[in-house]
Design a protein around this motif. Structure first.
Motif, PDB file in Angstrom:
ATOM      1  N   SER A  54      15.894   1.447 -22.937  1.00 47.64           N
ATOM      2  CA  SER A  54      17.285   2.571 -22.517  1.00 47.64           C
ATOM      3  C   SER A  54      17.683   4.067 -22.651  1.00 47.64           C
ATOM      4  CB  SER A  54      18.171   2.406 -23.962  1.00 47.64           C
ATOM      5  OG  SER A  54      18.956   1.112 -24.036  1.00 47.64           O
ATOM      6  N   VAL A  55      16.734   4.864 -22.916  1.00 43.43           N
ATOM      7  CA  VAL A  55      15.993   6.119 -22.594  1.00 43.43           C
ATOM      8  C   VAL A  55      15.529   6.063 -21.535  1.00 43.43           C
ATOM      9  CG1 VAL A  55      14.562   7.381 -24.014  1.00 43.43           C
ATOM     10  CG2 VAL A  55      15.933   6.574 -25.764  1.00 43.43           C
ATOM     11  N   GLY A  56      13.934   5.116 -21.020  1.00 40.18           N
ATOM     12  CA  GLY A  56      13.998   5.750 -20.029  1.00 40.18           C
ATOM     13  C   GLY A  56      14.561   5.560 -18.960  1.00 40.18           C
ATOM     14  N   ILE A  57      15.646   4.240 -19.390  1.00 38.55           N
ATOM     15  CA  ILE A  57      16.704   3.818 -17.967  1.00 38.55           C
ATOM     16  C   ILE A  57      18.081   5.019 -18.102  1.00 38.55           C
ATOM     17  CG2 ILE A  57      18.747   2.807 -16.969  1.00 38.55           C
ATOM     18  CD1 ILE A  57      17.146   0.137 -18.759  1.00 38.55           C
ATOM     19  N   LEU A  58      17.831   5.868 -18.940  1.00 41.48           N
ATOM     20  CA  LEU A  58      19.245   6.969 -18.841  1.00 41.48           C
ATOM     21  C   LEU A  58      18.073   8.167 -18.629  1.00 41.48           C
ATOM     22  CD1 LEU A  58      20.692   6.801 -22.316  1.00 41.48           C
ATOM     23  CD2 LEU A  58      21.664   6.964 -20.106  1.00 41.48           C
ATOM     24  N   ARG A  59      16.589   8.517 -19.081  1.00 40.29           N
ATOM     25  CA  ARG A  59      16.308   9.368 -18.430  1.00 40.29           C
ATOM     26  C   ARG A  59      15.742   9.530 -16.697  1.00 40.29           C
ATOM     27  NH1 ARG A  59      10.586   8.532 -20.309  1.00 40.29           N
ATOM     28  NH2 ARG A  59      10.034   7.412 -18.176  1.00 40.29           N
ATOM     29  N   ASP A  60      15.701   8.426 -16.103  1.00 43.80           N
ATOM     30  CA  ASP A  60      15.212   8.639 -14.855  1.00 43.80           C
ATOM     31  C   ASP A  60      16.478   8.098 -13.740  1.00 43.80           C
ATOM     32  OD1 ASP A  60      13.024   8.339 -15.407  1.00 43.80           O
ATOM     33  OD2 ASP A  60      12.404   6.531 -15.774  1.00 43.80           O
ATOM     34  N   PHE A  61      17.045   6.989 -14.879  1.00 45.81           N
ATOM     35  CA  PHE A  61      18.476   6.914 -13.924  1.00 45.81           C
ATOM     36  C   PHE A  61      19.389   7.357 -14.214  1.00 45.81           C
ATOM     37  CE2 PHE A  61      15.564   3.138 -13.944  1.00 45.81           C
ATOM     38  CZ  PHE A  61      14.910   3.888 -12.246  1.00 45.81           C
ATOM     39  N   GLU A  63      22.086   9.999 -14.431  1.00 47.85           N
ATOM     40  CA  GLU A  63      22.706  10.380 -13.053  1.00 47.85           C
ATOM     41  C   GLU A  63      23.448   9.377 -11.944  1.00 47.85           C
ATOM     42  OE1 GLU A  63      21.149  13.792 -11.127  1.00 47.85           O
ATOM     43  OE2 GLU A  63      21.000  15.163 -13.404  1.00 47.85           O
ATOM     44  N   SER A  64      22.977   8.423 -11.912  1.00 43.89           N
ATOM     45  CA  SER A  64      22.865   8.097 -10.888  1.00 43.89           C
ATOM     46  C   SER A  64      24.051   6.289 -11.146  1.00 43.89           C
ATOM     47  CB  SER A  64      22.537   7.204 -10.067  1.00 43.89           C
ATOM     48  OG  SER A  64      21.515   6.950 -10.355  1.00 43.89           O
ATOM     49  N   LEU A  65      23.987   5.946 -12.745  1.00 47.27           N
ATOM     50  CA  LEU A  65      24.258   5.144 -13.477  1.00 47.27           C
ATOM     51  C   LEU A  65      26.286   5.525 -13.461  1.00 47.27           C
ATOM     52  CD1 LEU A  65      22.315   4.219 -16.266  1.00 47.27           C
ATOM     53  CD2 LEU A  65      22.297   3.171 -14.462  1.00 47.27           C
ATOM     54  N   ASP A  66      26.761   4.268 -12.856  1.00 51.44           N
ATOM     55  CA  ASP A  66      28.280   4.561 -13.697  1.00 51.44           C
ATOM     56  C   ASP A  66      28.247   4.704 -15.070  1.00 51.44           C
ATOM     57  OD1 ASP A  66      29.784   2.141 -14.433  1.00 51.44           O
ATOM     58  OD2 ASP A  66      27.797   0.767 -12.804  1.00 51.44           O
ATOM     59  N   PRO A  67      29.600   5.705 -15.603  1.00 48.85           N
ATOM     60  CA  PRO A  67      30.276   6.003 -16.440  1.00 48.85           C
ATOM     61  C   PRO A  67      29.788   4.092 -17.426  1.00 48.85           C
ATOM     62  CG  PRO A  67      31.599   6.747 -15.285  1.00 48.85           C
ATOM     63  CD  PRO A  67      30.911   6.307 -14.602  1.00 48.85           C
ATOM     64  N   HIS A  68      30.546   3.195 -16.928  1.00 46.33           N
ATOM     65  CA  HIS A  68      30.694   2.156 -18.015  1.00 46.33           C
ATOM     66  C   HIS A  68      28.508   2.017 -17.995  1.00 46.33           C
ATOM     67  CE1 HIS A  68      31.189  -1.706 -19.548  1.00 46.33           C
ATOM     68  NE2 HIS A  68      30.640  -2.800 -19.318  1.00 46.33           N
ATOM     69  N   ARG A  69      27.713   1.607 -17.277  1.00 48.00           N
ATOM     70  CA  ARG A  69      26.550   1.013 -17.713  1.00 48.00           C
ATOM     71  C   ARG A  69      25.929   2.367 -18.615  1.00 48.00           C
ATOM     72  NH1 ARG A  69      24.436  -3.317 -16.991  1.00 48.00           N
ATOM     73  NH2 ARG A  69      22.568  -2.993 -16.155  1.00 48.00           N
ATOM     74  N   ARG A  70      26.512   3.472 -18.272  1.00 48.14           N
ATOM     75  CA  ARG A  70      25.519   5.180 -19.362  1.00 48.14           C
ATOM     76  C   ARG A  70      25.573   4.665 -20.990  1.00 48.14           C
ATOM     77  NH1 ARG A  70      26.441   8.296 -15.618  1.00 48.14           N
ATOM     78  NH2 ARG A  70      28.708   9.076 -16.429  1.00 48.14           N
ATOM     79  N   LEU A  72      26.535   1.755 -22.313  1.00 49.39           N
ATOM     80  CA  LEU A  72      26.192   0.657 -22.608  1.00 49.39           C
ATOM     81  C   LEU A  72      25.108   0.834 -23.981  1.00 49.39           C
ATOM     82  CD1 LEU A  72      26.310  -2.353 -22.795  1.00 49.39           C
ATOM     83  CD2 LEU A  72      25.530  -2.231 -20.617  1.00 49.39           C
ATOM     84  N   HIS A  73      24.180   1.394 -22.605  1.00 44.89           N
ATOM     85  CA  HIS A  73      22.530   2.128 -22.900  1.00 44.89           C
ATOM     86  C   HIS A  73      22.876   2.900 -24.128  1.00 44.89           C
ATOM     87  CE1 HIS A  73      20.620   0.454 -20.074  1.00 44.89           C
ATOM     88  NE2 HIS A  73      21.342   0.718 -18.685  1.00 44.89           N
ATOM     89  N   PHE A  74      23.866   3.983 -24.107  1.00 41.98           N
ATOM     90  CA  PHE A  74      23.822   4.665 -25.370  1.00 41.98           C
ATOM     91  C   PHE A  74      24.317   3.960 -26.146  1.00 41.98           C
ATOM     92  CE2 PHE A  74      24.815   8.196 -22.437  1.00 41.98           C
ATOM     93  CZ  PHE A  74      23.538   9.386 -23.067  1.00 41.98           C
ATOM     94  N   ASP A  75      25.249   3.318 -26.592  1.00 39.86           N
ATOM     95  CA  ASP A  75      25.337   2.175 -27.789  1.00 39.86           C
ATOM     96  C   ASP A  75      24.743   1.578 -27.710  1.00 39.86           C
ATOM     97  OD1 ASP A  75      28.308   2.975 -27.350  1.00 39.86           O
ATOM     98  OD2 ASP A  75      29.180   1.691 -25.970  1.00 39.86           O
TER      99      ASP A  75
END
Length: 251
Positions: A54-61, A63-70, A72-75
């Motif tokens: 999840s940290v890798g996805i948040l780091r790389d993508f 800014e392009s993720l919609d708020p819900h998906r973002r 979700l990874h924080f959760d």
């Protein structure tokens, strides 16, 4: 005196049996230690993998993720951190119980306010789950309990309820204040515990045959029981396979 009649060999058959029993016990403990280390390594690796992903996805993508998906990874990261923390707490508690060094230091708490805050904290961590709280006040709110041990008990009870019940079913809990004691009831609509295994549920490292791939070391209920005993309380489990589990705590 006939010395030959008085003499008894040191290495008697009873001694051999005792040595065999000690060897079997040592082998059993070594097997238990190996199983524990293997299970613990696996249980830590799973949440760490979730965090790394999840940290890798948040780091790389991010800014392009919609708020819900973002979110979700924080959760997922928060849930994985809580899982690791619970594993560490369980391991430390298991060590304290094994060494008979579990300390109980009661202090006065407004148990209603405390329990409401505890359930709200759980709800924030498990935002996709419903936790319904009911309070029955028939006695005083101020109770003398060890806050750390009470939290350990309840964290394990709710952890099981959340892990072993479908995500679309609520967890029901009731806090009842009596004149001399108070009780907490935690009920889920999960897979339940097979009848023939229910006598073993308070044994350390025991896991039911129907737990499947759900994470866990099998320490939760044994640790909860040890904490309850320190309070001279009671912990009972009523479970029906395929229907759910109802846990009753009285302190």
């Amino acid at each position: 005196m006939d010395v030959s009649q008085e003499y008894k060999p040191i290495c008697s058959t009873d001694g051999s049996a005792a040595l065999s029993q000690l060897a079997a016990t040592a082998q059993s403990l070594e097997s238990l230690r190996h199983d524990f280390v293997t299970s613990a390594s696996h249980e830590f690796r799973t949440p760490l993998t979730v965090i790394a992903s999840s940290v890798g996805i948040l780091r790389d993508f991010g800014e392009s993720l919609d708020p819900h998906r973002r979110q979700l990874h924080f959760d997922r990261v928060q849930s994985a951190i809580q899982q690791i923390t619970q594993l560490l707490d369980d391991m430390l508690m298991a060590d304290a119980v094994a060494k008979e060094s579990l300390d109980c230091q009661p202090k006065n708490l407004d148990i209603v306010i405390w329990y409401q805050a505890f359930v709200e904290e759980l709800q924030q961590v498990h935002q996709t789950r419903e936790i319904h709280l009911n309070i029955e006040e028939m006695g005083r709110r101020i109770r003398s309990v060890d806050e750390a041990l009470l939290r350990q008990i309840l964290c394990n009870l709710f952890s099981n309820a959340l892990k072993y019940s479908p995500p679309d079913t609520p967890i029901l809990t009731t806090l009842s204040l009596g004149l001399h004691k108070f009780s907490v009831n935690v009920r889920d609509q999960g897979r339940g515990i097979p009848v023939h295994e229910q006598k073993q549920i308070f044994q350390p490292f025991f896991r039911g045959s129907n737990t499947g791939h759900v994470a866990g070391l099998g320490l939760g209920l044994s640790m909860a029981k040890a904490c309850v005993i320190k309070h001279a309380g009671a912990l009972e489990v009523d479970s029906c396979e395929g229907v759910g589990t109802n846990i009753y705590l009285e302190l």
